[in-house]
Design a protein around this motif. Structure first.
Motif, PDB file in Angstrom:
ATOM      1  N   GLN A  67       0.836  -1.205   0.000  1.00 49.67           N
ATOM      2  CA  GLN A  67       0.000   0.000   0.000  1.00 49.67           C
ATOM      3  C   GLN A  67       0.869   1.252   0.000  1.00 49.67           C
ATOM      4  O   GLN A  67       0.586   2.213  -0.727  1.00 49.67           O
ATOM      5  CB  GLN A  67      -0.895   0.025   1.252  1.00 49.67           C
ATOM      6  N   THR A  68       1.937   1.227   0.773  1.00 50.83           N
ATOM      7  CA  THR A  68       2.836   2.377   0.851  1.00 50.83           C
ATOM      8  C   THR A  68       3.574   2.587  -0.465  1.00 50.83           C
ATOM      9  O   THR A  68       3.693   3.715  -0.949  1.00 50.83           O
ATOM     10  CB  THR A  68       3.855   2.172   1.993  1.00 50.83           C
ATOM     11  N   VAL A  69       4.050   1.494  -1.069  1.00 51.57           N
ATOM     12  CA  VAL A  69       4.799   1.597  -2.328  1.00 51.57           C
ATOM     13  C   VAL A  69       3.907   2.142  -3.432  1.00 51.57           C
ATOM     14  O   VAL A  69       4.299   3.046  -4.183  1.00 51.57           O
ATOM     15  CB  VAL A  69       5.387   0.223  -2.731  1.00 51.57           C
ATOM     16  N   LEU A  70       2.696   1.599  -3.557  1.00 46.70           N
ATOM     17  CA  LEU A  70       1.799   1.997  -4.642  1.00 46.70           C
ATOM     18  C   LEU A  70       0.922   3.205  -4.307  1.00 46.70           C
ATOM     19  O   LEU A  70       0.293   3.771  -5.202  1.00 46.70           O
ATOM     20  CB  LEU A  70       0.897   0.820  -5.032  1.00 46.70           C
ATOM     21  N   LYS A  71       0.863   3.529  -3.034  1.00 44.14           N
ATOM     22  CA  LYS A  71       0.011   4.641  -2.574  1.00 44.14           C
ATOM     23  C   LYS A  71      -1.446   4.404  -2.969  1.00 44.14           C
ATOM     24  O   LYS A  71      -2.090   5.251  -3.585  1.00 44.14           O
ATOM     25  CB  LYS A  71       0.520   5.977  -3.098  1.00 44.14           C
ATOM     26  N   VAL A  72      -1.901   3.190  -2.621  1.00 44.35           N
ATOM     27  CA  VAL A  72      -3.279   2.808  -2.893  1.00 44.35           C
ATOM     28  C   VAL A  72      -3.870   2.180  -1.637  1.00 44.35           C
ATOM     29  O   VAL A  72      -3.158   1.890  -0.676  1.00 44.35           O
ATOM     30  CB  VAL A  72      -3.384   1.807  -4.073  1.00 44.35           C
ATOM     31  N   SER A  73      -5.163   1.940  -1.676  1.00 46.81           N
ATOM     32  CA  SER A  73      -5.855   1.362  -0.526  1.00 46.81           C
ATOM     33  C   SER A  73      -5.664  -0.147  -0.457  1.00 46.81           C
ATOM     34  O   SER A  73      -5.227  -0.783  -1.419  1.00 46.81           O
ATOM     35  CB  SER A  73      -7.352   1.666  -0.616  1.00 46.81           C
ATOM     36  N   ARG A  74      -6.035  -0.699   0.691  1.00 45.10           N
ATOM     37  CA  ARG A  74      -6.015  -2.149   0.879  1.00 45.10           C
ATOM     38  C   ARG A  74      -6.939  -2.821  -0.143  1.00 45.10           C
ATOM     39  O   ARG A  74      -6.633  -3.863  -0.698  1.00 45.10           O
ATOM     40  CB  ARG A  74      -6.451  -2.468   2.313  1.00 45.10           C
ATOM     41  N   LYS A  76      -7.634  -1.833  -3.155  1.00 49.46           N
ATOM     42  CA  LYS A  76      -6.986  -1.852  -4.468  1.00 49.46           C
ATOM     43  C   LYS A  76      -5.926  -2.960  -4.532  1.00 49.46           C
ATOM     44  O   LYS A  76      -5.802  -3.654  -5.544  1.00 49.46           O
ATOM     45  CB  LYS A  76      -6.358  -0.491  -4.787  1.00 49.46           C
ATOM     46  N   ILE A  77      -5.179  -3.157  -3.437  1.00 44.86           N
ATOM     47  CA  ILE A  77      -4.188  -4.241  -3.387  1.00 44.86           C
ATOM     48  C   ILE A  77      -4.900  -5.587  -3.547  1.00 44.86           C
ATOM     49  O   ILE A  77      -4.472  -6.440  -4.324  1.00 44.86           O
ATOM     50  CB  ILE A  77      -3.382  -4.211  -2.068  1.00 44.86           C
ATOM     51  N   ASP A  78      -6.014  -5.763  -2.834  1.00 48.21           N
ATOM     52  CA  ASP A  78      -6.784  -7.009  -2.955  1.00 48.21           C
ATOM     53  C   ASP A  78      -7.293  -7.203  -4.377  1.00 48.21           C
ATOM     54  O   ASP A  78      -7.286  -8.314  -4.910  1.00 48.21           O
ATOM     55  CB  ASP A  78      -7.949  -7.022  -1.964  1.00 48.21           C
ATOM     56  N   GLN A  79      -7.737  -6.118  -5.000  1.00 47.51           N
ATOM     57  CA  GLN A  79      -8.221  -6.194  -6.379  1.00 47.51           C
ATOM     58  C   GLN A  79      -7.077  -6.610  -7.318  1.00 47.51           C
ATOM     59  O   GLN A  79      -7.264  -7.444  -8.202  1.00 47.51           O
ATOM     60  CB  GLN A  79      -8.803  -4.841  -6.801  1.00 47.51           C
TER      61      GLN A  79
END
Length: 117
Positions: A67-74, A76-79
């Motif tokens: 999440q920190t590397v991509l600057k996205v939400s949890r 979005k990572i799950d998606q």
């Protein structure tokens, strides 16, 4: 005289027939070998190395780090995990880890155009 010519012609035909049979036998052997290769090529897949063995655990990243590397939400990572854009590695105990190289690739293909980097 004609009998001798006919005899010679028959001998030549027999010799040519034998040579042709040898050639056809060799061609048939080659054909069988090739067809065997084609039939077994797709089934001889090397066994996959388990992801835990391919990547040392200390090199893998947690979902929070992703999440920190991509600057996205949890979410979005799950998606990204569910669509196969990120490989999920499950460790013993159920912990989820992600591959750093994939995170960096996504960082440049996903986050940069969106102005997140």
């Amino acid at each position: 005289m004609h009998a001798r010519i006919m005899e010679n012609n028959l001998k030549q035909i027999l010799i040519q027939t034998k040579e042709t049979n040898v050639i056809l036998t060799k061609l048939f052997d080659v054909f069988l070998a090739c067809s065997t290769l084609v039939n077994t090529r797709n089934t001889d897949v090397p066994p996959e190395i388990p992801a835990q063995k391919a990547y040392p655990e200390e090199e893998l990243r947690t979902v929070k780090e992703a999440q920190t590397v991509l600057k996205v939400s949890r979410w979005k990572i799950d998606q990204l995990r569910n669509t196969g854009k990120l490989t999920t590695i499950k460790l013993e105990g159920g912990a989820v880890r992600l591959i750093p190289a994939e995170l960096q690739a996504l960082r440049y293909s996903y986050a940069v155009p969106k102005g997140k980097v």
